[in-house]
Design a protein around this motif. Structure first.
Motif, PDB file in Angstrom:
ATOM      1  N   GLU A 111       0.840  -1.196   0.000  1.00  0.00           N
ATOM      2  CA  GLU A 111       0.000   0.000   0.000  1.00  0.00           C
ATOM      3  C   GLU A 111       0.877   1.250   0.000  1.00  0.00           C
ATOM      4  O   GLU A 111       1.915   1.306   0.662  1.00  0.00           O
ATOM      5  N   GLY A 112       0.463   2.245  -0.756  1.00  0.00           N
ATOM      6  CA  GLY A 112       1.158   3.520  -0.784  1.00  0.00           C
ATOM      7  C   GLY A 112       0.155   4.633  -0.983  1.00  0.00           C
ATOM      8  O   GLY A 112      -1.051   4.393  -1.110  1.00  0.00           O
ATOM      9  N   ASP A 113       0.627   5.859  -1.015  1.00  0.00           N
ATOM     10  CA  ASP A 113      -0.271   6.987  -1.251  1.00  0.00           C
ATOM     11  C   ASP A 113      -0.875   6.886  -2.643  1.00  0.00           C
ATOM     12  O   ASP A 113      -0.178   6.608  -3.630  1.00  0.00           O
ATOM     13  N   PHE A 114      -2.174   7.090  -2.730  1.00  0.00           N
ATOM     14  CA  PHE A 114      -2.869   7.039  -4.014  1.00  0.00           C
ATOM     15  C   PHE A 114      -2.987   8.437  -4.594  1.00  0.00           C
ATOM     16  O   PHE A 114      -3.363   9.385  -3.901  1.00  0.00           O
ATOM     17  N   HIS A 115      -2.634   8.562  -5.864  1.00  0.00           N
ATOM     18  CA  HIS A 115      -2.742   9.840  -6.558  1.00  0.00           C
ATOM     19  C   HIS A 115      -3.753   9.688  -7.689  1.00  0.00           C
ATOM     20  O   HIS A 115      -3.533   8.955  -8.647  1.00  0.00           O
TER      21      HIS A 115
END
Length: 225
Positions: free
Chosen positions: A25-29
């Protein structure tokens, strides 16, 4: 280059089981929303393109349209590889275009090779017998009496003259050609379906050992009526 040696894919008798990779999971842009801007030709076509598996027969003029728009030679350039480089509508690694299109018309005995420079079909003597089992395999994969069969055959030595370890380039060339043919067929209102077979081991038998290898088969026809 050694002859490409990959068997045709077949459907497993029993389904396999595979757990897809879980991405961290990571930041969604979020990307900007794509606005509909009316009929934009190829953009609109790609929104609606579908594989079709029911066919009526293509006439000669319709087949000519497909081959002209996908595979004709538009220009040539000299090279040091023993053959000319070519410009065609579909991309190819090094402008080599090692993929030949063989055509089997409904009811015909022999196959024909598309001559991209003269835009015509050249009959291949005795190819009907050599490729009879391939026709049977096509029929088992997707029965159709009206479809025109297209066999993609790679001349791997051409790519090997420029690239070491160039086998993957040939597969990418074949995939690009199939993709362009699918899009053009849809634009022309034809039914088009790539099959999950390569044409081997039969395609390689129409030339001396190691020269040609089947890298794809597709069916094309008019929409079923």
């Amino acid at each position: 280059m050694d002859r490409i040696n990959l068997s045709s894919p077949t459907v497993r008798a029993s389904p396999g089981h595979y757990l897809p990779f879980t991405w961290p999971e990571g930041d969604f842009h979020s990307l900007p929303e794509v606005e509909h801007v009316g009929d934009k030709g190829i953009l609109d076509l790609l929104d609606h393109r579908r594989t079709r598996r029911s066919f009526s027969a293509l006439d000669e003029r319709q087949l000519s349209q497909l081959l002209w728009r996908c595979a004709r030679t538009q220009g040539i350039a000299e090279s040091n590889y023993g053959f000319d480089l070519e410009l065609r509508p579909v991309p190819s690694a090094g402008a080599i275009h090692p993929i030949h299109i063989l055509v089997h018309l409904p009811g015909s005995l022999n196959w024909r090779r598309y001559d991209s420079r003269r835009h015509g079909l050249v009959e291949l003597p005795e190819s009907g017998e050599a490729l009879a089992e391939l026709v049977a395999q096509c029929h088992m994969t997707l029965p159709s009496e009206q479809a025109t069969r297209l066999l993609l055959v790679a001349e791997a030595g051409k790519t090997g003259a420029k690239y070491a370890n160039g086998e993957s380039l040939i597969w990418r060339d074949a995939g690009a050609l199939l993709a362009i043919m699918a899009v053009i067929a849809d634009a022309l209102g034809y039914a088009f379906c790539p099959l999950g077979i390569t044409g081997e081991p039969w395609a390689s038998r129409i030339a001396p050992s190691g020269v040609l290898t089947g890298v794809g088969v597709a069916l094309v026809g008019g929409p079923a009526t």
